[in-house]
Design a protein around this motif. Structure first.
Motif, mmCIF file in Angstrom:
data_model
loop_
_atom_site.group_PDB
_atom_site.id
_atom_site.type_symbol
_atom_site.label_atom_id
_atom_site.label_comp_id
_atom_site.label_asym_id
_atom_site.label_seq_id
_atom_site.Cartn_x
_atom_site.Cartn_y
_atom_site.Cartn_z
ATOM 1 N N PHE A 131 7.820 6.951 -10.525
ATOM 2 C CA PHE A 131 6.682 7.306 -11.379
ATOM 3 C C PHE A 131 5.851 6.064 -11.674
ATOM 4 N N GLY A 132 6.524 4.964 -11.977
ATOM 5 C CA GLY A 132 5.802 3.719 -12.208
ATOM 6 C C GLY A 132 5.062 3.248 -10.978
ATOM 7 N N VAL A 133 5.685 3.418 -9.801
ATOM 8 C CA VAL A 133 5.028 3.052 -8.547
ATOM 9 C C VAL A 133 3.773 3.885 -8.352
ATOM 10 N N MET A 134 3.893 5.202 -8.565
ATOM 11 C CA MET A 134 2.747 6.100 -8.419
ATOM 12 C C MET A 134 1.633 5.751 -9.399
ATOM 13 N N SER A 135 2.008 5.382 -10.618
ATOM 14 C CA SER A 135 0.996 5.077 -11.623
ATOM 15 C C SER A 135 0.173 3.847 -11.261
ATOM 16 N N LYS A 136 0.690 3.017 -10.347
ATOM 17 C CA LYS A 136 -0.050 1.848 -9.860
ATOM 18 C C LYS A 136 -0.825 2.154 -8.580
ATOM 19 N N GLY A 137 -0.879 3.428 -8.190
ATOM 20 C CA GLY A 137 -1.663 3.828 -7.028
ATOM 21 C C GLY A 137 -0.948 3.703 -5.702
ATOM 22 N N VAL A 138 0.387 3.590 -5.726
ATOM 23 C CA VAL A 138 1.173 3.421 -4.502
ATOM 24 C C VAL A 138 2.027 4.667 -4.286
ATOM 25 N N LEU A 139 1.949 5.239 -3.102
ATOM 26 C CA LEU A 139 2.759 6.407 -2.767
ATOM 27 C C LEU A 139 4.134 5.961 -2.299
ATOM 28 N N MET A 140 5.167 6.610 -2.822
ATOM 29 C CA MET A 140 6.535 6.303 -2.437
ATOM 30 C C MET A 140 7.063 7.424 -1.552
ATOM 31 N N VAL A 141 7.551 7.050 -0.369
ATOM 32 C CA VAL A 141 8.087 7.989 0.614
ATOM 33 C C VAL A 141 9.598 7.841 0.620
ATOM 34 N N CYS A 142 10.306 8.948 0.451
ATOM 35 C CA CYS A 142 11.763 8.894 0.325
ATOM 36 C C CYS A 142 12.450 9.887 1.256
ATOM 37 N N ALA A 143 13.646 9.516 1.697
ATOM 38 C CA ALA A 143 14.495 10.411 2.464
ATOM 39 C C ALA A 143 14.953 11.574 1.597
ATOM 40 N N GLY A 144 15.026 12.763 2.209
ATOM 41 C CA GLY A 144 15.404 13.958 1.459
ATOM 42 C C GLY A 144 16.887 14.170 1.324
ATOM 43 N N GLY A 145 17.697 13.404 2.073
ATOM 44 C CA GLY A 145 19.144 13.551 1.984
ATOM 45 C C GLY A 145 19.742 14.155 3.243
ATOM 46 N N ASN A 146 21.029 13.896 3.432
ATOM 47 C CA ASN A 146 21.729 14.310 4.654
ATOM 48 C C ASN A 146 22.908 15.226 4.352
ATOM 49 N N SER A 147 22.705 16.184 3.431
ATOM 50 C CA SER A 147 23.781 17.082 3.027
ATOM 51 C C SER A 147 23.553 18.513 3.483
ATOM 52 N N GLY A 148 22.647 18.715 4.457
ATOM 53 C CA GLY A 148 22.423 20.052 4.995
ATOM 54 C C GLY A 148 23.576 20.484 5.877
ATOM 55 N N ASP A 152 0.816 -1.215 0.000
ATOM 56 C CA ASP A 152 0.000 0.000 0.000
ATOM 57 C C ASP A 152 0.847 1.261 0.000
ATOM 58 N N VAL A 153 2.063 1.167 0.526
ATOM 59 C CA VAL A 153 2.982 2.298 0.571
ATOM 60 C C VAL A 153 4.389 1.736 0.520
ATOM 61 N N LEU A 154 5.280 2.460 -0.133
ATOM 62 C CA LEU A 154 6.653 2.003 -0.296
ATOM 63 C C LEU A 154 7.593 3.045 0.290
ATOM 64 N N SER A 155 8.500 2.609 1.165
ATOM 65 C CA SER A 155 9.434 3.504 1.840
ATOM 66 C C SER A 155 10.840 3.236 1.346
ATOM 67 N N LEU A 156 11.537 4.306 0.965
ATOM 68 C CA LEU A 156 12.890 4.172 0.459
ATOM 69 C C LEU A 156 13.779 5.210 1.143
ATOM 70 N N SER A 157 14.613 4.743 2.058
ATOM 71 C CA SER A 157 15.547 5.634 2.743
ATOM 72 C C SER A 157 16.891 5.590 2.033
ATOM 73 N N LEU A 158 16.863 5.969 0.767
ATOM 74 C CA LEU A 158 18.041 5.987 -0.095
ATOM 75 C C LEU A 158 17.957 7.210 -0.991
ATOM 76 N N GLY A 159 19.083 7.604 -1.543
ATOM 77 C CA GLY A 159 19.071 8.703 -2.491
ATOM 78 C C GLY A 159 20.473 9.129 -2.857
ATOM 79 N N GLY A 160 20.566 9.928 -3.900
ATOM 80 C CA GLY A 160 21.844 10.435 -4.363
ATOM 81 C C GLY A 160 21.761 11.916 -4.647
ATOM 82 N N PRO A 161 22.796 12.479 -5.249
ATOM 83 C CA PRO A 161 22.780 13.907 -5.568
ATOM 84 C C PRO A 161 21.736 14.240 -6.615
ATOM 85 N N SER A 162 21.370 15.509 -6.662
ATOM 86 C CA SER A 162 20.350 15.958 -7.615
ATOM 87 C C SER A 162 20.833 15.794 -9.047
ATOM 88 N N ILE A 163 19.989 15.192 -9.874
ATOM 89 C CA ILE A 163 20.216 15.099 -11.305
ATOM 90 C C ILE A 163 18.870 15.308 -11.995
#
Length: 588
Positions: A134-151, A111-122
């Motif tokens: 985008f594919g996850v969203m198109s199937k009706g599932v919200l993806m929650v992601c970490a915003g990054g630790n470069s502050g 029902d929801v997908l959590s991803l605590s991963l990420g890289g630099p902006s591209i």
């Protein structure tokens, strides 16, 4: 993996996931597979166990981390079923494994997908996480992601696509208090996970190694039985400094944070050397005391260990490491979307993963936007339970528009320097789990809207890449400028020339309801909302409004950035959207 307690009830019939042998599923853990090849589903790092427990861990009594923070622990959605997909190990991640994990999760029926991963902006069409999401969203599932630790550096975000719910990190109202008291009576509140109350019974000689302040070595210096003051080069004290102090016979250590971390103190368990971490401001005072006079024997200190202090104010504040906007990949869309607890979070831990020494632990304290994201993931699960028919964008909107911009002292949320935090730091605000299931109105978006947005931002080739539909054209889907995307935040160019942003809200509250516009903006910003009232007569009815923004020319207080909010207020609901007017945003 850390032990999990089964949730009530079996997994829903639509669930298609499995637990890869030799792991056995139960009513709580209904899926566990590795996408990395082989049968190794163990968490040899601890990160996955910690985040999973935060999102959906069951109630467990008598939990503590190293004797601190004792109480009953639970994830945000303790009754939720949990599936885990291993896509990384201690050596890193392959993007192909991450994408495979997304595909598997959606096919299994999450029902929801959590991803605590990420890289630099591209650019979004080069960002495989954004494309997969985008594919996850198109199937009706919200993806929650970490915003990054470069502050706290601006424009350092990960996971900037608007179809992702991007989470920043803030503090909680609990402190693992370790107060440094000097011989002159001054005291400075620090934090530590290595606490020994027996240590607090006496004063110790205080030593500051001028010229070698990082405590890497102590050649020819006797620090036996002394409390040593050390600088840090990172958010966490370097292990080699701790080992050097121990090897040279030091009784304890006071670590001084880097200046750009302000009031943020990131704690981690390090062996058994009594220690405290303090802010750079307090550290400067401690160093000043250590330098006074010529007789080191006159300088003493002790560390008062107070276990865990709760109801600390102010909280939350933005964690210094939490990445900030503006959104480099899409400057006209606010990111992060939301802030959640991510500093010094206590959660489950695999007992076979060493923390600091040889003793095993089932709980640990960790920090990062990785820890913030699963807090929001658990809230999404609760919303989906209450409103399974809501789209991913509707759920995101509910979380953003019901968030809070005030701390527990009733003041605006502050950043790591105790300045008023920008929306580029906190998103719409700090998540408020008690309100999200009843937001009143939502800003909805579908695949077609996002496709048109991509056309406006990056053009047709990028739209084909991200949507995975090579036959789709921008002529067919249209083009939506960033500022006109039906997002719960309103981000527009700042100039004397009026700029209009259009939004549409859907009534998910009482059928018969009237909402009135209320603006909270600085005096030098001119904002007009048309119409000023929205009258609904049925559930799921939609209403469109326009926000016109311009600066009042010549105002001495005017700058490059203005922030405020629009509140739609009814008898039962307040639906708040941040307004950001930024001179750096190019009109489209």
């Amino acid at each position: 993996m850390a032990q999990v307690v089964p949730a009530a009830g079996v997994a829903p019939a639509r669930w298609k996931g499995k637990c890869q042998a030799p792991v056995r599923c139960n009513n709580k853990l209904v899926g566990l597979v590795s996408l990395m090849g082989g049968n190794d589903t163990t968490d040899a790092v601890g990160h996955g166990t910690h985040t999973a427990g935060t999102a959906a861990g069951h109630f467990v009594d008598g939990v503590s981390a190293f004797g601190l923070g004792r109480g009953t622990a639970a994830g945000i959605a303790p009754g939720a079923h949990l599936a885990m997909y291993k896509v990384c190990d201690g050596e890193g991640c392959f993007e192909s494994d991450i994408l495979a994990g997304m595909d598997a999760a959606v096919k299994d029926g999450v029902d929801v997908l959590s991803l605590s991963l990420g890289g630099p902006s591209i650019p979004l069409d080069k960002d495989l996480i954004a494309i997969g999401a985008f594919g996850v969203m198109s199937k009706g599932v919200l993806m929650v992601c970490a915003g990054g630790n470069s502050g706290p550096t601006p424009s350092t975000l990960s996971n900037e696509a608007p179809w992702i719910l991007t989470v920043g990190a803030g503090s909680v109202d609990r402190s693992y208090r370790a107060t440094v008291r000097l011989g002159d009576g001054e005291a400075f509140d620090g934090e530590s996970l290595t606490q020994d109350k027996r240590f607090s019974a006496k004063a110790y000689p205080l030593y500051y190694p001028q010229g070698t302040s990082y405590c890497d070595y102590f050649d020819g210096v006797n620090i036996t039985g002394k409390v040593v003051v050390c600088d840090t080069e990172t958010p966490l004290p370097p292990l080699n400094s701790i080992q050097a102090v121990q090897a040279a016979g030091g009784a304890g250590v006071v670590f001084i944070n880097e200046a750009d971390f302000g009031y943020t103190i990131v704690v981690e368990k390090y062996y058994n050397l009594p220690m405290s971490q303090v802010t750079a401001t307090d550290g400067a005072k401690i160093m000043g005391y250590a330098r006074v006079g010529s007789t080191a024997a006159a300088h003493t200190a002790t560390i008062l260990f107070n276990s865990s202090i709760v109801h600390v104010k102010p909280a939350p504040i933005v964690a210094a490491f939490s990445s900030r906007g503006p959104n480099a990949a899409s400057p006209g869309v606010l990111k992060p979307d939301i802030m959640a607890p991510g500093l010094n979070i206590l959660a489950a831990w695999p007992s076979m993963v060493p923390i600091g020494g040889t003793e095993s632990y089932s709980y640990n304290v960790a920090s990062g936007t990785s820890m913030a994201a699963p807090h929001v993931t658990g809230i999404v699960a609760l919303v989906k339970k209450a409103h399974p028919e809501w789209s991913p964008s509707a759920v995101k909107s509910a979380i953003m528009t019901t968030s809070s911009t005030a701390d527990n002292a009733g003041h605006p949320i502050m950043d790591e320097e105790h300045r008023k935090a920008s929306f580029y730091s906190i998103g719409a605000g700090h998540v408020d789990a008690a309100k999200v299931v009843d937001p009143g109105l939502v800003y909805d978006l579908d695949v077609g809207d996002y496709s048109a947005y991509i056309c406006g931002l990056l053009g047709e080739p990028a739209m084909k890449t991200i949507t995975g539909n090579s036959s789709l054209t921008c002529a067919a889907v249209g083009s939506i400028p960033e500022a006109q995307l039906n997002y719960p935040a309103i981000l527009v160019p700042l100039s004397e020339k009026p700029f209009k942003a259009k939004r549409t809200v859907t009534n998910v509250g009482p059928a018969m309801s009237t909402y009135t516009a209320h603006l909270d903006v600085p005096g030098w910003l001119k904002v007009k909302v048309e119409p000023e009232a929205l009258e609904f007569t049925s559930a799921m009815e939609k209403k469109t409004f326009t926000v016109t923004v311009s600066s009042r020319g010549g105002d001495a207080d005017a700058g490059q950035l203005a922030e405020g909010s629009l509140r739609w207020v009814s008898e039962d609901h307040v639906v708040r959207s941040p307004i950001i007017a930024d001179a750096r945003v190019v009109p489209t």
